[in-house]
Design a protein around this motif. Structure first.
Motif, PDB file in Angstrom:
ATOM      1  N   MET A  79      -3.723   0.922  -6.896  1.00 32.16           N
ATOM      2  CA  MET A  79      -3.523  -0.200  -5.992  1.00 32.16           C
ATOM      3  C   MET A  79      -4.767  -1.077  -5.964  1.00 32.16           C
ATOM      4  O   MET A  79      -5.875  -0.627  -6.261  1.00 32.16           O
ATOM      5  CB  MET A  79      -3.250   0.310  -4.566  1.00 32.16           C
TER       6      MET A  79
ATOM      7  N   CYS B  69      -6.158  -1.930  -3.403  1.00 31.97           N
ATOM      8  CA  CYS B  69      -6.991  -1.386  -2.332  1.00 31.97           C
ATOM      9  C   CYS B  69      -7.765  -0.143  -2.766  1.00 31.97           C
ATOM     10  O   CYS B  69      -8.553   0.398  -1.994  1.00 31.97           O
ATOM     11  CB  CYS B  69      -6.128  -1.041  -1.121  1.00 31.97           C
TER      12      CYS B  69
ATOM     13  N   ARG C 250       0.614   4.146   1.479  1.00 38.70           N
ATOM     14  CA  ARG C 250       0.907   4.722   2.797  1.00 38.70           C
ATOM     15  C   ARG C 250       1.916   3.864   3.549  1.00 38.70           C
ATOM     16  O   ARG C 250       2.768   4.377   4.276  1.00 38.70           O
ATOM     17  CB  ARG C 250      -0.380   4.859   3.621  1.00 38.70           C
TER      18      ARG C 250
ATOM     19  N   ASN D  24       0.828  -1.197   0.000  1.00 40.87           N
ATOM     20  CA  ASN D  24       0.000   0.000   0.000  1.00 40.87           C
ATOM     21  C   ASN D  24       0.866   1.251   0.000  1.00 40.87           C
ATOM     22  O   ASN D  24       1.941   1.276   0.602  1.00 40.87           O
ATOM     23  CB  ASN D  24      -0.913  -0.011   1.228  1.00 40.87           C
TER      24      ASN D  24
ATOM     25  N   ARG E   4       3.182   0.007  -6.158  1.00 36.71           N
ATOM     26  CA  ARG E   4       2.764  -1.034  -7.094  1.00 36.71           C
ATOM     27  C   ARG E   4       3.988  -1.814  -7.570  1.00 36.71           C
ATOM     28  O   ARG E   4       4.983  -1.216  -7.981  1.00 36.71           O
ATOM     29  CB  ARG E   4       2.054  -0.381  -8.274  1.00 36.71           C
TER      30      ARG E   4
ATOM     31  N   GLU F   3      -6.311   2.789  -3.724  1.00 32.77           N
ATOM     32  CA  GLU F   3      -5.513   4.005  -3.614  1.00 32.77           C
ATOM     33  C   GLU F   3      -4.527   4.096  -4.776  1.00 32.77           C
ATOM     34  O   GLU F   3      -4.363   3.146  -5.546  1.00 32.77           O
ATOM     35  CB  GLU F   3      -4.782   4.045  -2.266  1.00 32.77           C
TER      36      GLU F   3
END
Length: 397
Positions: free
Chosen positions: A155, A157, A126, A124, A164, A159
């Motif tokens: 991503m 998720c 973050r 991710n 990646r 985001e």
């Protein structure tokens, strides 16, 4: 090609693990033998059966498997390959290795090996940008681990940003470069490229005219000669080369931070056209046009990246190369620049509009060093890059 090469592929636990199946196929197409290792988490995303079918090899999963230890202990497994590839390299796995932990088969293999390691991070955005992950990344680079990616993109998720995993062709190219027996094998080379954009307001910026073509060619040439290349690029027109670690930036300050984070390196090639100035107070909203009145812009100097690295007291690369784009008195100005900045070499070129060099496919340069000026004939930018790469290889021995 990878004929006769043995690769130990460690698959970490992330959604990007599905790409490892295609990676196995492509590595085998090029003649490599791929021995897979799956972490416990990786088995939640890809199955040992599918990995075994594609690799044609036994899949290793358990540190305490008595049969595996009797047939081939984990120490031998970690040292029998020409290269260890970790794809995806999760934050957890990177953190274990950076911290010297070995509590499962994958981390134990990585701690016990004297084989070169190539990691393809995936996580991710973050998580990737978290200070702890960035510290671990820096520690692993300092320990000699090679990296490909991560790329910036969407991503799983939902985001967007860096984190990646590199695409499979990029990982394959990085593997080929890592195993290349070129004159720069084992050397870490930092290359900067492209312009920088210094914002005035959300829609306007100051920039230099640079396509990034020469810097990209240099990174490609260094990588082709076996170097581990970190490529820091501004918003260039030319796509970065495959098989190198790409760090994308916008401003001069971002580029300096990326360069500092990429050190140590054996050599640093500063081909970027960094803007000398930026607006002192960037407007948070678009500056409106007012009839009869012009906006007043106050400027301040950007950091001098070449001089900063050239004058480092500790951690300075063994060879620092700057570029000088001049429009008159090219050799005199470039010679003075080399002395002023403290770098080892300056690659000087005439970018007057009539030369067609800025943004063009050719370049005509003079290499300036302590020994004097060496003028090269006009040639394609990739040819210039190849010639410079050979010079760098000779200098680094």
């Amino acid at each position: 090609m990878l004929s006769g090469k043995s690769i130990l592929l460690i698959i970490g636990g992330g959604i990007a693990g599905y790409k490892s199946l295609d990676l196995i196929r492509r590595l085998r197409e090029r003649g490599a033998t791929v021995t897979p290792v799956l972490t416990r988490a990786a088995q939640q995303f890809v199955t040992p059966l599918s990995v075994a079918a594609l690799s044609g090899q036994k899949v290793y999963t358990d540190l305490f498997d008595l049969t595996d230890e009797a047939e081939m202990g984990h120490i031998q497994l970690s040292r029998s390959a020409d290269l260890i590839v970790v794809a995806p390299a999760t934050a957890d796995l990177m953190g274990k290795v950076a911290g010297g932990l070995a509590d499962d088969l994958a981390s134990t293999l990585l701690m016990a090996t004297d084989t070169p390691v190539l990691m393809a991070p995936a996580m991710n955005v973050r998580m990737y940008l978290h200070p702890a992950v960035q510290r671990n990344l820096a520690a692993l680079k300092s320990d000699g681990v090679r990296f490909t990616g991560p790329n910036e993109g969407d991503m799983a998720c939902g985001e967007y940003g860096p984190g990646r995993m590199s695409e499979v062709p990029e990982i394959v190219a990085a593997v080929e470069n890592a195993l290349a027996a070129g004159p720069l094998a084992g050397k870490r080379i930092l290359v900067t490229s492209g312009p920088t954009h210094e914002p005035i307001d959300p829609v306007r910026y100051i920039a230099n005219r640079s396509s990034g073509a020469q810097g990209t060619a240099i990174a490609r040439a260094m990588s082709g000669m076996g170097a581990d290349v970190v490529f820091v690029t501004g918003p260039a027109d030319v796509a970065p080369p495959e098989g190198v670690q790409v760090i994308k930036v916008q401003s001069a300050r971002e580029m300096l931070s990326a360069v500092q984070g990429a050190l140590p390196a054996d050599a640093a090639i500063f081909a970027a056209a960094v803007a000398d100035w930026r607006v002192k107070s960037e407007s948070g909203s678009k500056i409106k046009k007012v009839a009869g009145a012009l906006p007043t812009l106050e400027f301040e100097e950007n950091p001098d990246i070449l001089a900063t690295v050239s004058k480092l007291k500790t951690g300075r690369p063994g060879l620092v190369v700057g570029f000088a784009a001049e429009t008159d008195d090219v050799i005199d100005h470039a010679t003075a620049k080399r002395e002023r900045k403290g770098c080892d070499w300056i690659v000087a070129n005439d970018v007057s509009p009539e030369t067609g060099i800025m943004g063009g496919s050719e370049n005509a340069v003079t290499l300036i060093s302590a020994e004097g000026a060496e003028t090269w004939p006009r040639m394609g930018k990739q040819d210039v890059a190849n010639r410079l790469a050979h010079k760098v290889a000779e200098a680094l021995g």
